[in-house]
Design an enzyme around this catalytic site. Structure first.
Site, PDB file in Angstrom:
ATOM      1  N   HIS A  20      -1.946   2.428  -7.694  1.00 43.38           N
ATOM      2  CA  HIS A  20      -1.666   1.368  -6.698  1.00 43.38           C
ATOM      3  C   HIS A  20      -0.517   1.829  -5.809  1.00 43.38           C
ATOM      4  O   HIS A  20       0.646   1.792  -6.209  1.00 43.38           O
ATOM      5  CB  HIS A  20      -1.293   0.057  -7.398  1.00 43.38           C
ATOM      6  CG  HIS A  20      -1.154  -1.096  -6.440  1.00 43.38           C
ATOM      7  ND1 HIS A  20      -1.718  -2.336  -6.702  1.00 43.38           N
ATOM      8  CD2 HIS A  20      -0.533  -1.224  -5.242  1.00 43.38           C
ATOM      9  CE1 HIS A  20      -1.441  -3.162  -5.704  1.00 43.38           C
ATOM     10  NE2 HIS A  20      -0.709  -2.514  -4.806  1.00 43.38           N
ATOM     11  N   HIS A  22       1.040   2.099  -1.537  1.00 41.12           N
ATOM     12  CA  HIS A  22       0.983   1.832  -0.094  1.00 41.12           C
ATOM     13  C   HIS A  22       1.617   3.014   0.635  1.00 41.12           C
ATOM     14  O   HIS A  22       2.814   3.262   0.477  1.00 41.12           O
ATOM     15  CB  HIS A  22       1.750   0.550   0.245  1.00 41.12           C
ATOM     16  CG  HIS A  22       1.180  -0.666  -0.422  1.00 41.12           C
ATOM     17  ND1 HIS A  22       0.226  -1.464   0.169  1.00 41.12           N
ATOM     18  CD2 HIS A  22       1.404  -1.195  -1.646  1.00 41.12           C
ATOM     19  CE1 HIS A  22      -0.096  -2.446  -0.664  1.00 41.12           C
ATOM     20  NE2 HIS A  22       0.596  -2.312  -1.771  1.00 41.12           N
ATOM     21  N   LEU A  23       0.808   3.712   1.435  1.00 39.87           N
ATOM     22  CA  LEU A  23       1.331   4.871   2.173  1.00 39.87           C
ATOM     23  C   LEU A  23       1.710   4.529   3.597  1.00 39.87           C
ATOM     24  O   LEU A  23       2.431   5.276   4.247  1.00 39.87           O
ATOM     25  CB  LEU A  23       0.289   5.995   2.201  1.00 39.87           C
ATOM     26  CG  LEU A  23      -0.047   6.662   0.872  1.00 39.87           C
ATOM     27  CD1 LEU A  23      -1.217   7.626   1.060  1.00 39.87           C
ATOM     28  CD2 LEU A  23       1.156   7.404   0.298  1.00 39.87           C
ATOM     29  N   ASN A  48      -4.049  -2.183   3.248  1.00 36.58           N
ATOM     30  CA  ASN A  48      -3.504  -3.287   4.062  1.00 36.58           C
ATOM     31  C   ASN A  48      -2.690  -2.782   5.243  1.00 36.58           C
ATOM     32  O   ASN A  48      -1.516  -3.100   5.405  1.00 36.58           O
ATOM     33  CB  ASN A  48      -2.684  -4.259   3.191  1.00 36.58           C
ATOM     34  CG  ASN A  48      -1.479  -3.606   2.528  1.00 36.58           C
ATOM     35  OD1 ASN A  48      -1.487  -2.412   2.249  1.00 36.58           O
ATOM     36  ND2 ASN A  48      -0.448  -4.391   2.274  1.00 36.58           N
ATOM     37  N   HIS A 181      -0.722  -5.178 -10.384  1.00 40.42           N
ATOM     38  CA  HIS A 181       0.695  -5.548 -10.537  1.00 40.42           C
ATOM     39  C   HIS A 181       0.893  -6.863 -11.289  1.00 40.42           C
ATOM     40  O   HIS A 181       1.419  -7.821 -10.731  1.00 40.42           O
ATOM     41  CB  HIS A 181       1.421  -5.572  -9.187  1.00 40.42           C
ATOM     42  CG  HIS A 181       0.676  -6.214  -8.040  1.00 40.42           C
ATOM     43  ND1 HIS A 181       0.129  -7.472  -8.102  1.00 40.42           N
ATOM     44  CD2 HIS A 181       0.394  -5.751  -6.796  1.00 40.42           C
ATOM     45  CE1 HIS A 181      -0.438  -7.749  -6.948  1.00 40.42           C
ATOM     46  NE2 HIS A 181      -0.308  -6.722  -6.145  1.00 40.42           N
ATOM     47  N   HIS A 258       9.288  -0.557   3.317  1.00 39.51           N
ATOM     48  CA  HIS A 258       9.649  -1.347   4.504  1.00 39.51           C
ATOM     49  C   HIS A 258      10.989  -0.816   4.987  1.00 39.51           C
ATOM     50  O   HIS A 258      11.867  -0.516   4.164  1.00 39.51           O
ATOM     51  CB  HIS A 258       9.804  -2.833   4.153  1.00 39.51           C
ATOM     52  CG  HIS A 258       8.525  -3.515   3.763  1.00 39.51           C
ATOM     53  ND1 HIS A 258       7.628  -4.002   4.691  1.00 39.51           N
ATOM     54  CD2 HIS A 258       7.989  -3.763   2.553  1.00 39.51           C
ATOM     55  CE1 HIS A 258       6.596  -4.535   4.061  1.00 39.51           C
ATOM     56  NE2 HIS A 258       6.777  -4.408   2.762  1.00 39.51           N
TER      57      HIS A 258
HETATM   58  O1  DOR Z   1       5.507  -6.715  -2.501  1.00 36.69           O
HETATM   59  C1  DOR Z   1       4.432  -6.398  -2.001  1.00 36.69           C
HETATM   60  N1  DOR Z   1       4.368  -5.554  -0.954  1.00 36.69           N
HETATM   61  N2  DOR Z   1       3.326  -6.941  -2.487  1.00 36.69           N
HETATM   62  C2  DOR Z   1       2.130  -6.745  -1.900  1.00 36.69           C
HETATM   63  O2  DOR Z   1       1.166  -7.282  -2.374  1.00 36.69           O
HETATM   64  C3  DOR Z   1       2.024  -5.946  -0.655  1.00 36.69           C
HETATM   65  C4  DOR Z   1       3.126  -5.007  -0.520  1.00 36.69           C
HETATM   66  C5  DOR Z   1       3.234  -4.410   0.870  1.00 36.69           C
HETATM   67  O3  DOR Z   1       2.220  -3.926   1.383  1.00 36.69           O
HETATM   68  O4  DOR Z   1       4.322  -4.407   1.435  1.00 36.69           O
HETATM   69 ZN    ZN Z   2       0.310  -3.551  -3.364  1.00 36.81          ZN
END
Ligand code: DOR
Ligand code: ZN
Length: 356
Positions: A20, A22-23, A48, A181, A258
Site C-alpha cells: 500500500h 502513494h507515489l 488516487n 490500513h 504531502h
Molecule cells: O492518510 C491518508 N492519506 N489516508 C488515505 O486514505 C489517503 C492518503 C493520501 O493519499 O494522502
Molecule cells: Zn492509502
C-alpha cells in the site's frame, strides 16, 4: 524460514514488498520512487491521483512515468491499481487482468480521504464490477471507513465493517478483499475470523502510535492520517495481529507524502510519509514486541502469497545500530516532514549487503 537473528543483532530477511503506497506524480516521483526502490522489491501503487487512475490505459501510462523515475539499475516493480468509480464498466476488469500489470482495484468511499471525490457513492453501484473481479480473482482493496457525517470519526472503520464489509462478504463470498490500513480491534478481529480470501495491511504509524500521539499536549499534524489513529487498546490489537504470524496480515505502509505547508495548516492534509525508513520502523515495532522472528513473514511472505505472486529471491539485512531520522526530506520542489522525524530507530539497513 530464512530469518537469521544472532547475538550480534543482525537480521536477514527476504527482501520486502509494500502492499500500500502513494507515489503521487510529476516532480514528486523522483523522490518517492527512489525511496520505494531502496529497500523494497515491489509496491502496490495507489491510484488516487487528481484526476484518478480509472482505466487500464491510464494505469499503463502512469506506470511508464514511474518506471522512468526509477534510479539507474533498479529492478523495483510498481504493481498498478485501478480506482473504482460508480461508472467503472465490468469490461474494464477484463482489460485490467489481461494487462498483466494491474493487480487490484481500490474502493474509496466518495469523500473519505485525499482525492476520493470520484469514489463510489454506494457500493451497490459497483456490484457488476465486483462480480467480474470475484470471477477473475482480482483483489478489491478497501478504504474501510463510512463517510456519514453523523458517525464519529473514531467509529468510522467499525461502522464500515458492520454496514458495508460484512454484507459485501456475504454477497461475494469468494471475492479477494484487503481491508487496507486497519486501525481497530474490530478490523483485526473481522479479518482474522474471515476466510482465506480476506486479508489486511497495517501501517507503521498505527503500530507505533495511538491518538494521544496526535492530540495530547498539542496537535501534531504530521501524525494525522486517515483512518485516524485510535486509542491504545486498538494499537495493541494491531501489534498482536501484525506480530502474531498470521498470513492474513501484511505490510502496507500507506506512505502518503504531502508538502510541509499542506500539513502544517489550519486544515491539514491526511497522510504520513514513512518511506524514508519503512522497514526500519516495522523492525522497531517487532523488536519491542519480541517478535523479530515474525517480521519476515509479515514483510516479505504473506503479501505475495495472498496476491498470488512469487516471493522475492533477494535478501535485505538489518543491523541493530541506532540512527536518527531526518527532520525534513525533499518532495519534488517542496520540503516534507516525514513520519517519526528526528526520532531514533534501533535498526538500520546494512547498505551494500542489501542486494544479495
Ligand atoms: O492518510 C491518508 N492519506 N489516508 C488515505 O486514505 C489517503 C492518503 C493520501 O493519499 O494522502
Ligand atoms: Zn492509502
Amino acid at each position: 524460514m530464512s530469518t537469521t537473528l544472532d547475538a550480534l543483532s543482525i537480521l536477514t530477511i527476504t527482501r520486502p514488498d509494500d502492499w500500500h503506497l502513494h507515489l503521487r506524480d510529476g516532480p514528486a516521483l523522483r523522490d518517492t520512487v527512489a525511496d520505494a526502490a531502496r529497500h523494497f522489491a515491489r509496491a502496490i501503487v495507489m491510484p488516487n491521483l487528481a484526476p484518478p487512475v480509472t482505466t487500464t490505459a491510464q494505469a499503463g501510462v502512469y506506470r511508464q512515468r514511474i518506471l522512468t523515475a526509477r534510479p539507474e539499475g533498479s529492478d523495483w516493480q510498481p504493481l498498478m491499481v485501478l480506482y473504482l468509480t460508480d461508472n467503472t464498466p465490468p469490461d474494464e476488469i477484463d482489460r485490467a487482468v489481461s494487462s498483466g500489470f494491474i493487480h487490484a482495484v481500490k474502493y474509496y468511499p466518495a469523500g473519505a480521504t485525499t482525492n476520493s471525490d470520484s469514489g463510489v457513492t454506494d457500493i451497490k453501484n459497483a456490484y457488476g464490477v465486483l462480480e467480474r473481479m470475484e470471477k477473475l480473482g482480482l483483489p478489491l482493496l478497501l478504504h474501510g471507513e463510512v463517510t456519514d457525517q453523523h458517525i464519529d470519526i473514531f467509529d468510522r472503520e467499525a461502522v464500515f465493517i458492520e454496514r458495508t464489509l460484512a454484507p459485501l462478504c456475504t454477497q461475494f463470498p469468494r471475492l479477494k478483499i484487503v481491508l487496507e490500513h486497519i486501525t481497530t480491534a474490530q478490523g483485526a478481529q473481522f479479518v482474522a475470523s474471515g476466510g482465506d480470501n480476506i486479508a489486511a495491511t497495517i501501517t507503521p504509524q498505527h503500530l507505533l502510535y495511538n491518538r494521544n500521539d496526535l492530540l495530547a499536549g498539542g496537535i501534531r499534524p504530521h501524525n494525522y492520517c486517515l483512518p485516524i489513529l485510535k486509542r491504545s487498546t486498538h494499537q495493541q490489537a494491531l501489534i498482536e495481529a501484525a506480530t502474531g504470524g498470521s498470513g492474513k496480515f501484511f505490510l502496507g505502509t500507506d506512505s502518503a507524502p504531502h508538502p510541509q505547508s499542506k500539513k502544517e495548516s489550519a486544515c491539514g492534509c491526511a497522510g504520513c510519509y514513512s518511506h524514508h525508513g519503512a522497514i526500519e520502523l516495522y523492525a522497531e515495532v517487532f523488536d519491542r514486541a519480541n517478535a523479530l522472528d515474525k517480521l519476515e513473514g509479515f514483510a516479505s511472505h504473506f503479501g505475495p502469497t495472498f496476491y498470488g505472486l512469487p516471493i522475492n529471491e533477494k535478501k535485505l539485512t538489518l543491523r541493530r545500530s541506532p540512527w536518527q531520522l531526518p527532520a525534513t526530506t525533499q518532495l519534488g520542489d517542496d520540503l516534507m516532514v516525514p513520519f517519526y522525524a528526528s526520532e531514533t530507530l534501533q535498526w538500520a539497513v546494512v547498505d551494500g549487503e542489501s542486494n544479495g
